[in-house]
Design an enzyme around this catalytic site. Structure first.
Site, short mmCIF file in Angstrom:
data_model
loop_
_atom_site.label_atom_id
_atom_site.label_comp_id
_atom_site.label_asym_id
_atom_site.label_seq_id
_atom_site.Cartn_x
_atom_site.Cartn_y
_atom_site.Cartn_z
N THR A 82 100.97 61.81 -0.03
CA THR A 82 101.49 61.92 1.58
C THR A 82 102.80 63.60 0.91
OG1 THR A 82 101.24 60.07 2.86
CG2 THR A 82 102.61 62.29 3.85
N TRP A 124 98.42 52.67 -2.27
CA TRP A 124 98.56 54.07 -1.47
C TRP A 124 97.19 54.63 -2.01
CZ3 TRP A 124 102.53 52.30 1.40
CH2 TRP A 124 103.36 52.86 2.46
N ASN A 176 96.46 51.16 1.51
CA ASN A 176 96.47 51.83 3.00
C ASN A 176 95.68 52.92 3.23
OD1 ASN A 176 98.95 53.34 4.22
ND2 ASN A 176 98.81 55.15 3.37
N GLU A 177 94.96 52.31 4.52
CA GLU A 177 94.05 53.25 5.70
C GLU A 177 93.10 54.24 5.25
OE1 GLU A 177 97.08 56.89 6.61
OE2 GLU A 177 98.11 55.18 8.35
N GLU A 253 103.06 49.60 10.44
CA GLU A 253 102.92 51.03 9.74
C GLU A 253 103.21 51.99 11.96
OE1 GLU A 253 101.61 53.69 6.69
OE2 GLU A 253 101.81 54.98 7.92
N ARG A 379 101.62 59.29 17.39
CA ARG A 379 100.70 58.79 17.97
C ARG A 379 101.03 57.47 17.86
NH1 ARG A 379 99.22 59.23 11.25
NH2 ARG A 379 101.15 58.88 10.39
#
Length: 415
Positions: A82, A124, A176-177, A253, A379
């Site tokens: 990120t 991640w 992560n995601e 998160e 968001r």
């Protein structure tokens, strides 16, 4: 006893809300911050004293600032994740060094200030070798193709935390995601138990609520997961499948909103509405501290901003004080009161939630009333809600009836 609380300077007639300490709900699991998503805490390391300790005190020292109850960190994977790259503890299968990176330092600083803080690790990314065939080295493209190899990689990070740094990890995430894997969580749970780390809880999957359907359809998979971790959950979605699993559901998160008054208002809203509307019992802000340069993704979306180690300057504590409304007046292990008996929606818009200590001697009532134009986070989107002034009366029932006064801690993030 009746306690009247004016929600604005001009209060319209509101409603009476009963607070009954005998109607306890789920356990409160805490409010936390997240250091990760690629080097978001990087500049903090370079601050000189005493400024660096001042920042750390504001984040972790109990009854001082944010007083965080959970610290979640990235398990570095040698990949841009990120806002930068965090180094792995194993660049290759034969390379192990659990002194690399600064997340170890950060966890130790947090523990030094609050020995009871919970620690949570999440990758991640994974170094490429993790997905390679352990015999031939041929890449598979997934860290879950050889689940035992990935479990060993994560185990070495957990063991390093314990044996080298004296840190006990409480929670471990999957990826992560990204995707999750029943074979991997089963392998990881078995390995942790066999190595003496069976108390660590596995969180899945640090992403969308589709994991709940996966677990519901596979009872064996569900047995390997302890906590449902969702990212940026909307309180206007249906989480009944998640709750049917009988596991805690967390906003693992959350926020990603700028550390200004609107960001603080967003954070204040979700940390209460997530329980009232969605039954979630923990919220973790990404990110912990905005210690990364302007121009990177999600700049200054944090509890405070510290981007000038050369001058020692740091700023923007609004979201930090919103956090303090909960963390300075609760502890992990307290219990929420059920909706309708201490928690719920205010009749003229807004939310309230009550938490009580296990012995019933301490109680905190959280009340959040924020106009719609100030309440949204970056968001997800927030449906319109008409929020107007009211005078709310809280009627203390049961064991709480003998309370004659309460201390009020108030912030106005719409000023």
């Amino acid at each position: 006893m009746r306690l009247s609380l004016a929600m604005s300077l001009v209060g319209a007639v509101g409603c009476t809300y009963v607070v009954d300490q005998t109607k306890t709900g789920p356990e409160f699991n805490g409010i936390g911050g997240l250091s990760g998503g690629g080097a978001t805490s990087r500049l903090l390391v370079d601050y000189k004293e005493p400024m660096r300790s001042q920042i750390l005190d504001y984040l972790f020292k109990p009854n001082f600032g944010a007083s965080l109850q959970i610290l979640k960190v990235e398990i570095g994977g040698d990949s841009q994740s990120t806002d930068g790259t965090e180094t792995s503890h194993m660049h290759s299968r034969d390379d192990l060094d659990v002194t690399r990176g600064y997340e170890w330092w950060l966890m130790k600083e947090a523990k030094a200030r609050n020995p009871g803080i919970k620690l949570y690790g999440l990758p991640w990314a994974f170094p490429g070798w993790v997905g390679n065939d352990p015999k031939t080295g041929v890449p598979s493209g997934s860290p879950f193709t050889y689940p035992n190899q990935t479990s060993e990689y994560i185990y070495e990070w957990i063991a390093g935390a314990k044996n080298t740094h004296g840190l006990d990890i409480d929670y471990i995430g999957v990826w992560n995601e990204r995707s999750s894997s029943a074979a991997y969580t089963a392998s990881l749970k078995e390995m942790l138990a066999s190595k003496g780390f069976g108390n660590i809880k596995i969180v899945a999957k640090d992403g969308g609520a589709d994991i709940c359907t996966d677990l519901h359809n596979d009872p064996a998979y569900a047995k390997t997961v302890d906590i449902i971790g969702l990212h940026y959950p909307s309180d206007y979605d249906d989480y009944s499948v998640c709750h049917s699993l009988g596991k805690p559901v967390w906003a693992s998160e959350e926020s990603s909103s700028y550390d200004d008054f609107n960001g603080a208002a967003c954070w204040a809203r979700v940390t209460t509405s997530h329980y009232v509307l969605s039954g979630m019992t923990a919220s973790i802000m990404w990110n912990l501290v905005g210690a990364y340069y302007h121009g990177t993704n999600w700049y200054a979306s944090s509890l405070l901003t510290s981007v000038q180690p050369w001058s020692g300057y740091w700023e923007n504590l609004e979201a930090l004080w919103a956090t303090a409304h909960i963390t300075q007046f609760t502890q992990v292990g307290w219990r929420y009161l059920e909706n309708g008996s201490g928690s719920g929606q205010l009749v003229n818009g807004g939310f309230y939630a009550t938490l009580v200590s296990p012995d019933g001697k301490d109680m905190t009532i959280l009340v959040v009333k924020i106009s719609h134009e100030h309440a949204p986070c970056t968001r997800p989107g927030l449906p319109y809600e008409n929020v107007t002034a009211e005078t709310a009366t809280f009627e203390l029932a049961g064991a709480a009836a003998g309370i004659t006064s309460l201390t009020c801690f108030r912030s106005n993030f719409e000023a």
